[in-house]
Design an enzyme around this catalytic site. Sequence first.
Site, PDB file in Angstrom:
ATOM      1  CD  GLU A 279      -2.849  -1.079  -0.019  1.00 60.01           C
ATOM      2  OE1 GLU A 279      -3.424  -0.004  -0.304  1.00 60.01           O
ATOM      3  OE2 GLU A 279      -2.962  -2.109  -0.722  1.00 60.01           O
ATOM      4  CG  ASN A 345      -7.827   2.974  -0.145  1.00 59.13           C
ATOM      5  OD1 ASN A 345      -7.662   4.024  -0.755  1.00 59.13           O
ATOM      6  ND2 ASN A 345      -7.583   1.791  -0.696  1.00 59.13           N
ATOM      7  CD1 TRP A 363     -11.928  11.443 -14.874  1.00 57.72           C
ATOM      8  CD2 TRP A 363     -10.605  12.376 -13.341  1.00 57.72           C
ATOM      9  NE1 TRP A 363     -10.835  11.951 -15.533  1.00 57.72           N
ATOM     10  CE2 TRP A 363      -9.993  12.526 -14.618  1.00 57.72           C
ATOM     11  CE3 TRP A 363      -9.946  12.887 -12.231  1.00 57.72           C
ATOM     12  CZ2 TRP A 363      -8.765  13.164 -14.793  1.00 57.72           C
ATOM     13  CZ3 TRP A 363      -8.712  13.517 -12.407  1.00 57.72           C
ATOM     14  CH2 TRP A 363      -8.146  13.654 -13.678  1.00 57.72           C
TER      15      TRP A 363
END
Length: 479
Positions: A279, A345, A363
């Site tokens: 991550e 997340n 977006w």
Amino acid sequence: MADDLRSSAIVWFRDDLRLFDHPALTAGVKANALLCIYVLDEDSPGFRPHGGASRWWLAQSLGALDASLRTRGQRLVLRRGKAADIVPSLARETGATHVYWNRRYDRPGIAADDAVIAALKAQGVTGGTFPGSVLVEPGKLLTKDGGPMRVFTPFWKRLLSLGDPRTPLPAPKTLPPPVDVASDRLDDWHLEPARPDWAGGLRATWTPGEAAARERLAHFLDCIQGYADERDRPDKPSTSRLSPHLRFGEISPTAIVHAARFAMDHGAPSRDIEKFLSELGWREFSCHLLHHFPDLATKNLQSRFDAFPWRADDPALKAWQRGRTGYPIVDAGLRELWHTGWMHNRVRMVVASFLIKHLLMDWRRGEQWFWDTLVDADPANNAASWQWVAGSGADAAPYFRIFNPVLQGERFDPRGAYVRQWVPEIAALPDRFIHKPWMASPLELAEAKIALGTTYPEPVVDHDMARKRALAAFERVKS
């Protein structure tokens, strides 16, 4: 370095508001006198001003850094304006022979640093720069053809093949005496909201600063068992929540890697540690993408999306922003964001997918909202993640992967604890309806004191219809 011992130096802090593992500061302590500065630069070409939530964090972090410096006989001098003007001016004012800072890798940042270096050189001052914010500097991990790596898995494998990063540098126990120059007052920058003061939830949730970052990392690594399986569960405290500390450089990725490896060597499960580090690898990957694609926040990496038929629907956008879509997992995430400046997340992916694919919103509208409301609003991570969900970016999720918000809620918040925390008006619903209140009977809604459309909104869009509409729009782009 002999000149350093007879003269003053400047250490220029930027997004590295810490003392531990700070290469520029390590160089600066060799000077006879030292000036520690922070420049709030919103004037250099291409610089993006901080959003509201990250401005709040910046104020706290600067205060924490100043307090840490003062325990070592130093202080943080604040100036506001164009760095290419201010840094050389301070060098002239103090007679500094060296200015040290840790490098940044976005194009506007590089251009501003080059301008500072040129101005310092004209004055006979040396600008010394160091890698301090990434594991591997952008430009050093490329494809066989010499281009940027656009797929995460080979990028991460390549980075891991290089071995662990350098050993973190200790925080200096002592610092040279400060140079006496004027400083702006932090309060005069008005980084914190006043009228209205909307930061109460942020203050209740976070403790910015290097000490808090190191404590958070230590606690997380002590409790990391199960992370690989539970990191997608917003109803559990299973994630590190280090992202805002990383955003402002209160802790370095190098320090995190070494601490994680140390924990693994002393019994922490390797599967959980490796997943956590991957991550961190996504943060690294995003930083490299921004270096190669400076328009990451405004331009589709896949140009076919330039023709996408985005919708303009301000009422729907406002419903999404305020957590009033009628889909509980989406609304919970956006309310968590509004209150705390942060969002889990997994839920970020769900709410982003909902805006882009259920509402057919560009977006960039979501990226801008997150930029203003996230305490960890990072120019690389934020933009790269929104493009990933949209399908327009590097290593992107396929556009036709459309998250079903009901199924996502039922899978990752199975008892509805997360939804009940952030959407309390539906908390009395049975578990089987907590993610789809419109499926409850009138009697069940009445018993839970819910009036759909009044106390809680009905869905702003039907999932099946929205999915078909999104896929049809994507087919138009493909053709």
